[in-house]
Motif scaffolding. Structure first.
Motif, PDB file in Angstrom:
ATOM      1  N   SER A   1       0.836  -1.209   0.000  1.00 16.50           N
ATOM      2  CA  SER A   1       0.000   0.000   0.000  1.00 16.50           C
ATOM      3  C   SER A   1       0.861   1.244   0.000  1.00 16.50           C
ATOM      4  N   GLY A   2       1.926   1.233   0.810  1.00 19.00           N
ATOM      5  CA  GLY A   2       2.797   2.401   0.832  1.00 19.00           C
ATOM      6  C   GLY A   2       3.476   2.629  -0.495  1.00 19.00           C
ATOM      7  N   LEU A   3       3.882   1.525  -1.151  1.00 19.01           N
ATOM      8  CA  LEU A   3       4.550   1.663  -2.440  1.00 19.01           C
ATOM      9  C   LEU A   3       3.599   2.204  -3.491  1.00 19.01           C
ATOM     10  N   ARG A   4       2.368   1.666  -3.470  1.00 19.05           N
ATOM     11  CA  ARG A   4       1.385   2.168  -4.440  1.00 19.05           C
ATOM     12  C   ARG A   4       1.090   3.645  -4.194  1.00 19.05           C
ATOM     13  N   ALA A   5       1.018   4.064  -2.921  1.00 16.14           N
ATOM     14  CA  ALA A   5       0.752   5.477  -2.614  1.00 16.14           C
ATOM     15  C   ALA A   5       1.869   6.358  -3.134  1.00 16.14           C
ATOM     16  N   ARG A   6       3.153   5.892  -2.975  1.00 13.68           N
ATOM     17  CA  ARG A   6       4.259   6.714  -3.446  1.00 13.68           C
ATOM     18  C   ARG A   6       4.295   6.821  -4.961  1.00 13.68           C
ATOM     19  N   VAL A   7       3.635   5.894  -5.662  1.00 11.37           N
ATOM     20  CA  VAL A   7       3.567   5.964  -7.125  1.00 11.37           C
ATOM     21  C   VAL A   7       2.395   6.814  -7.589  1.00 11.37           C
ATOM     22  N   TRP A   8       1.237   6.579  -6.986  1.00 10.34           N
ATOM     23  CA  TRP A   8       0.031   7.244  -7.481  1.00 10.34           C
ATOM     24  C   TRP A   8      -0.113   8.693  -7.002  1.00 10.34           C
ATOM     25  N   LEU A   9       0.406   9.004  -5.851  1.00  7.99           N
ATOM     26  CA  LEU A   9       0.286  10.388  -5.384  1.00  7.99           C
ATOM     27  C   LEU A   9       0.980  11.367  -6.333  1.00  7.99           C
TER      28      LEU A   9
ATOM     29  N   LEU B   1      -1.170  19.781  -2.033  1.00 15.15           N
ATOM     30  CA  LEU B   1      -1.452  18.956  -0.863  1.00 15.15           C
ATOM     31  C   LEU B   1      -1.013  17.508  -1.080  1.00 15.15           C
ATOM     32  N   LEU B   2      -1.240  16.992  -2.295  1.00 12.13           N
ATOM     33  CA  LEU B   2      -0.812  15.618  -2.581  1.00 12.13           C
ATOM     34  C   LEU B   2       0.706  15.480  -2.523  1.00 12.13           C
ATOM     35  N   MET B   3       1.418  16.472  -3.023  1.00 14.07           N
ATOM     36  CA  MET B   3       2.876  16.419  -2.970  1.00 14.07           C
ATOM     37  C   MET B   3       3.380  16.486  -1.534  1.00 14.07           C
ATOM     38  N   LEU B   4       2.746  17.301  -0.710  1.00 18.30           N
ATOM     39  CA  LEU B   4       3.125  17.355   0.701  1.00 18.30           C
ATOM     40  C   LEU B   4       2.833  16.032   1.393  1.00 18.30           C
ATOM     41  N   LEU B   5       1.703  15.418   1.046  1.00 24.92           N
ATOM     42  CA  LEU B   5       1.368  14.124   1.623  1.00 24.92           C
ATOM     43  C   LEU B   5       2.397  13.065   1.227  1.00 24.92           C
ATOM     44  N   GLY B   6       2.852  13.110  -0.027  1.00 22.52           N
ATOM     45  CA  GLY B   6       3.871  12.174  -0.475  1.00 22.52           C
ATOM     46  C   GLY B   6       5.161  12.315   0.302  1.00 22.52           C
ATOM     47  N   LEU B   7       5.494  13.537   0.686  1.00 19.74           N
ATOM     48  CA  LEU B   7       6.720  13.750   1.461  1.00 19.74           C
ATOM     49  C   LEU B   7       6.615  13.180   2.871  1.00 19.74           C
TER      50      LEU B   7
END
Length: 328
Positions: free
Chosen positions: A52-60, A309-315
């Motif tokens: 899930s974390g890997l998918r989030a780092r790709v899709w965000l 906001l999505l970029m901040l969440l990715g960080l």
């Protein structure tokens, strides 16, 4: 309805695909890793968390980039077709605020007031009717000052008039300077729309420019000057003694109006003054139709803010990764 003002910006969606296909692969930089002989057990315990974390780092980042492309295309909400106010005259009002305007020989709503207060009431009503005109105002006494430029904001013009006072520009009267300043402000405007309405209760007593010289400038620059002589024939003095009113140079005002294609008016009370400004409404009507418009509201800041906001969440996501039996 929703429209995109720069739809070609969506071509940016193809850039990641082109980069993936055309750019060379980056070499594996390696790094420090801890060899874990029990890697399979770790994966089993982590379950879906690592995936899930890997998918989030790709899709965000992908979703953030999509939103940036949407913002770059300038989304706009387009409203219904509206007819704006008709465009009318470039109308300059010149009002005498010299010392003689303090004479209390006028009445408004049954109450005795000075001349300037009566002018404020009448011109205020006049401004309400000039929808579509660009109006400016000059106050003059010993000198002439433009207190508002030509503007569609008639409320601002009225506010400036309402807050003015007798003697604000000096106690004497510079009619010529007031006309000259109006010509200077109107001469760059389209011909046939340049109108000056000058109100005074006195005689030119000062100033660098004589009234008839200023009238010649107005004629050359096609500025129509309507002159209004305002003031009672007589005013009541102490102990009920009738005193002569301040002198008004009607002959000069008549010639100024005649030379510039305007008209001369004489008002001895508030009712006559109101009638004059109603007549000016008829002489200088708002007559040119403006083109219909569709109001547009810019919406680009919404997708741009969402992308940020999505970029901040990715960080904020953990940067650990599990690779072939090692944790890095």
């Amino acid at each position: 309805m929703l429209e995109f003002d720069w739809p070609w910006a969506f071509a940016g969606l193809l850039l990641p695909l082109l980069a993936w296909r055309l750019l060379p692969r980056a070499p594996d930089a390696g790094g420090t890793a801890l060899r874990m002989p029990f890697y399979a057990e770790v994966v089993a315990v982590a379950g879906q968390a690592s995936g899930s974390g890997l998918r989030a780092r790709v899709w965000l980042p992908a979703l953030a980039y999509l939103l940036l492309c949407v913002a770059a295309a300038r989304p706009q909400w387009v409203g219904e077709i509206e007819m704006p106010p008709q465009s009318g005259r470039d109308l300059m009002l010149a009002v005498d605020v010299s010392g003689s305007m303090a004479a209390e020989d006028m009445a408004v709503a049954g109450r005795r007031v000075d001349r300037l207060q009566a002018v404020k009431v009448v011109i205020g009503d006049f401004l309400e009717r000039r929808v579509g005109d660009r109006v400016g105002m000059i106050l003059f006494g010993q000198a002439a000052y433009q207190i508002t430029p030509l503007t569609f904001d008639r409320n601002s013009v009225r506010h400036q008039l309402d807050t003015s006072s007798v003697g604000l520009a000096g106690r004497e009267t510079a009619i010529g300077d007031a006309i000259g300043l109006a010509v200077k402000r109107l001469r760059e405007r389209p011909a046939q729309q340049r109108v000056l309405i000058l109100l005074t209760d006195g005689v030119n007593t000062t100033g660098a420019l004589q009234p008839l010289e200023a009238a010649e400038l107005a004629r050359v620059h096609q500025v129509r000057v309507y002159t209004v002589a305002f003031g009672a024939d007589a005013q009541r003095g102490p102990f009920g003694i009738s005193l002569p009113s301040a002198e008004i140079d009607e002959a000069t005002l008549q010639k100024i109006a005649a030379d510039t294609g305007g008209r001369f008016f004489r008002a001895r009370n508030t009712a006559e003054l109101a009638g004059i400004y109603s007549e000016l409404d008829r002489l200088e009507p708002v007559e040119e139709e403006a083109d219909p418009i569709r109001p547009r509201q810019e919406l680009f800041h919404y997708p741009a803010a969402a992308a940020l906001l999505l970029m901040l969440l990715g960080l904020l996501l953990p940067q650990r990764r599990i690779v072939a039996g090692a944790v890095t």
